[in-house]
Structures are given as structure tokens and as C-alpha cells.
Write a protein that holds these residues in place. Structure first.
Motif, PDB file in Angstrom:
ATOM      1  N   ARG A  42       7.552   0.072  -7.991  1.00 27.21           N
ATOM      2  CA  ARG A  42       8.869  -0.106  -7.580  1.00 27.21           C
ATOM      3  C   ARG A  42       8.992   0.604  -6.360  1.00 27.21           C
ATOM      4  N   ASP A  43       8.536   1.771  -6.184  1.00 23.96           N
ATOM      5  CA  ASP A  43       8.757   2.735  -4.799  1.00 23.96           C
ATOM      6  C   ASP A  43       8.071   2.009  -3.888  1.00 23.96           C
ATOM      7  N   ARG A  44       6.905   1.546  -4.044  1.00 25.61           N
ATOM      8  CA  ARG A  44       6.249   0.846  -2.989  1.00 25.61           C
ATOM      9  C   ARG A  44       6.972  -0.713  -2.558  1.00 25.61           C
ATOM     10  N   ARG A  45       7.623  -1.393  -3.441  1.00 26.13           N
ATOM     11  CA  ARG A  45       8.320  -2.403  -3.148  1.00 26.13           C
ATOM     12  C   ARG A  45       9.537  -1.958  -2.221  1.00 26.13           C
ATOM     13  N   MET A  46      10.016  -0.746  -2.568  1.00 28.26           N
ATOM     14  CA  MET A  46      11.225  -0.412  -2.001  1.00 28.26           C
ATOM     15  C   MET A  46      10.688   0.099  -0.365  1.00 28.26           C
ATOM     16  N   MET A  47       9.711   0.603  -0.367  1.00 31.66           N
ATOM     17  CA  MET A  47       9.143   1.132   0.893  1.00 31.66           C
ATOM     18  C   MET A  47       9.177  -0.131   1.913  1.00 31.66           C
ATOM     19  N   ARG A  48       8.668  -1.050   1.209  1.00 28.36           N
ATOM     20  CA  ARG A  48       8.695  -2.526   2.437  1.00 28.36           C
ATOM     21  C   ARG A  48       9.959  -2.710   2.881  1.00 28.36           C
ATOM     22  N   LEU A  49      11.054  -2.262   2.470  1.00 32.85           N
ATOM     23  CA  LEU A  49      12.360  -2.466   3.005  1.00 32.85           C
ATOM     24  C   LEU A  49      12.995  -1.484   4.092  1.00 32.85           C
ATOM     25  N   LEU A  50      12.083  -0.353   4.076  1.00 35.40           N
ATOM     26  CA  LEU A  50      12.548   0.556   5.110  1.00 35.40           C
ATOM     27  C   LEU A  50      12.443   0.185   6.566  1.00 35.40           C
ATOM     28  N   GLY A  51      13.482   0.500   7.278  1.00 33.99           N
ATOM     29  CA  GLY A  51      13.263   0.357   8.834  1.00 33.99           C
ATOM     30  C   GLY A  51      12.715   1.566   9.541  1.00 33.99           C
ATOM     31  N   GLU A  52      12.333   1.154  10.720  1.00 34.00           N
ATOM     32  CA  GLU A  52      11.571   2.278  11.589  1.00 34.00           C
ATOM     33  C   GLU A  52      12.384   3.762  11.476  1.00 34.00           C
ATOM     34  N   ARG A  53      13.696   3.587  11.711  1.00 30.24           N
ATOM     35  CA  ARG A  53      14.516   4.856  11.560  1.00 30.24           C
ATOM     36  C   ARG A  53      14.362   5.526  10.250  1.00 30.24           C
ATOM     37  N   ASP A  54      14.436   4.909   9.003  1.00 30.62           N
ATOM     38  CA  ASP A  54      13.940   5.539   7.754  1.00 30.62           C
ATOM     39  C   ASP A  54      12.739   6.203   7.716  1.00 30.62           C
ATOM     40  N   ARG A  88      10.771   7.264  10.350  1.00 32.72           N
ATOM     41  CA  ARG A  88      10.797   8.443  11.039  1.00 32.72           C
ATOM     42  C   ARG A  88      11.666   9.456  10.638  1.00 32.72           C
ATOM     43  N   ASP A  89      12.761   9.415   9.576  1.00 35.18           N
ATOM     44  CA  ASP A  89      13.630  10.483   8.980  1.00 35.18           C
ATOM     45  C   ASP A  89      12.461  11.009   7.852  1.00 35.18           C
ATOM     46  N   MET A  90      11.693  10.061   7.274  1.00 34.86           N
ATOM     47  CA  MET A  90      10.618  10.597   6.225  1.00 34.86           C
ATOM     48  C   MET A  90       9.580  11.316   6.603  1.00 34.86           C
ATOM     49  N   GLY A  91       9.155  10.897   8.079  1.00 36.69           N
ATOM     50  CA  GLY A  91       8.173  11.820   8.667  1.00 36.69           C
ATOM     51  C   GLY A  91       6.936  10.927   8.656  1.00 36.69           C
ATOM     52  N   ILE A  92       7.136   9.409   8.256  1.00 36.02           N
ATOM     53  CA  ILE A  92       5.844   8.509   8.309  1.00 36.02           C
ATOM     54  C   ILE A  92       5.835   7.470   9.377  1.00 36.02           C
ATOM     55  N   THR A  93       4.644   7.155   9.535  1.00 37.68           N
ATOM     56  CA  THR A  93       4.548   6.060  10.612  1.00 37.68           C
ATOM     57  C   THR A  93       4.688   4.686   9.719  1.00 37.68           C
ATOM     58  N   ARG A  94       4.628   3.394  10.468  1.00 37.32           N
ATOM     59  CA  ARG A  94       4.736   2.173   9.871  1.00 37.32           C
ATOM     60  C   ARG A  94       3.429   1.924   8.862  1.00 37.32           C
ATOM     61  N   GLN A  95       2.390   2.521  10.047  1.00 37.26           N
ATOM     62  CA  GLN A  95       0.940   2.270   9.404  1.00 37.26           C
ATOM     63  C   GLN A  95       0.770   3.094   8.016  1.00 37.26           C
ATOM     64  N   GLN A  96       1.073   4.394   8.044  1.00 40.65           N
ATOM     65  CA  GLN A  96       1.096   5.043   6.791  1.00 40.65           C
ATOM     66  C   GLN A  96       1.974   4.133   5.698  1.00 40.65           C
ATOM     67  N   ALA A  97       2.923   3.934   6.063  1.00 40.45           N
ATOM     68  CA  ALA A  97       3.789   3.018   4.939  1.00 40.45           C
ATOM     69  C   ALA A  97       3.085   1.951   4.576  1.00 40.45           C
ATOM     70  N   GLU A  98       2.445   1.347   5.475  1.00 35.64           N
ATOM     71  CA  GLU A  98       1.571  -0.215   4.968  1.00 35.64           C
ATOM     72  C   GLU A  98       0.530   0.310   4.141  1.00 35.64           C
ATOM     73  N   PHE A  99      -0.054   1.387   4.567  1.00 33.97           N
ATOM     74  CA  PHE A  99      -1.444   1.844   3.807  1.00 33.97           C
ATOM     75  C   PHE A  99      -0.813   2.175   2.273  1.00 33.97           C
ATOM     76  N   GLU A 100       0.286   2.927   2.246  1.00 32.56           N
ATOM     77  CA  GLU A 100       0.750   3.111   0.844  1.00 32.56           C
ATOM     78  C   GLU A 100       1.308   1.914   0.077  1.00 32.56           C
ATOM     79  N   ILE A 101       1.954   0.774   0.729  1.00 33.40           N
ATOM     80  CA  ILE A 101       2.564  -0.063   0.252  1.00 33.40           C
ATOM     81  C   ILE A 101       1.397  -0.957  -0.397  1.00 33.40           C
ATOM     82  N   ASN A 102       0.195  -1.299   0.211  1.00 27.62           N
ATOM     83  CA  ASN A 102      -0.839  -1.858   0.031  1.00 27.62           C
ATOM     84  C   ASN A 102      -1.972  -1.215  -1.141  1.00 27.62           C
ATOM     85  N   LYS A 103      -1.494  -0.218  -1.407  1.00 26.51           N
ATOM     86  CA  LYS A 103      -2.381   0.451  -2.554  1.00 26.51           C
ATOM     87  C   LYS A 103      -1.968  -0.449  -4.199  1.00 26.51           C
TER      88      LYS A 103
END
Length: 86
Positions: A52-64, A66-81
Motif C-alpha cells: 500500500r505504501d509503495r502504491r501511494m508513493m507513486r502518487l507523490l509529486g516532486e515537492r512531496d 523533496r519535503d520527505m528528503g528523497i529523490t525521484r530515483q530513490q522513490a522509484e527504487f523503493e516503488i519497484n521493490k
């Protein structure tokens, strides 16, 4: 015979179980079974939450992100696990 239990060793352990009343043995097995089911259910819940958390992470925008302190690449890595990997 390396690594295998000798028949005498097996008999010694079983002797202690044979001394217990059948009702007590059933109670012990029930407790063990319930504990294993509980652990299994907890693991399924963790997997569900991760997916569920990884599905929700797909919906995050760049600003979100940045607020979390992660890059798009880090998010994609986590989403694809897979869900079973932490």
C-alpha cells in the motif's frame, strides 16, 4: 550418519512427551499452532502495508518527495521493490 539424530537421542526426547497427559499435549500444540499463525498473520499485514505504501508513493509529486528528503530515483527504487522486501 553425520548430522542425524541417533535413535537413542530421539527416544530420550520423546520419553518426556509421553509422560504428559494427552490433554496437556493438545494444549501445548494448540498454543504452538496459534503462535505460528499469529506470526504468519503479522507478516502478511506487514507485506500488505508495504505494498500500500509503495502504491501511494507513486502518487507523490516532486515537492512531496523533496519535503520527505528523497529523490525521484530513490522513490522509484523503493516503488519497484517486491512487497516482501523491506
Amino acid at each position: 550418519m553425520h548430522g542425524e539424530m541417533q535413535p537413542a537421542a530421539l527416544g530420550a526426547g520423546m520419553g518426556r512427551l509421553r509422560e504428559r497427559p494427552l490433554g496437556e499435549l493438545w494444549r501445548i500444540w494448540r498454543q504452538v499452532g496459534l503462535a505460528l499463525l499469529g506470526r504468519g498473520w503479522d507478516e502478511v499485514r506487514v507485506w500488505h502495508d508495504r505494498a500500500r505504501d509503495r502504491r501511494m508513493m507513486r502518487l507523490l509529486g516532486e515537492r512531496d518527495m523533496r519535503d520527505m528528503g528523497i529523490t525521484r530515483q530513490q522513490a522509484e527504487f523503493e516503488i519497484n521493490k517486491p512487497f516482501w522486501r523491506s
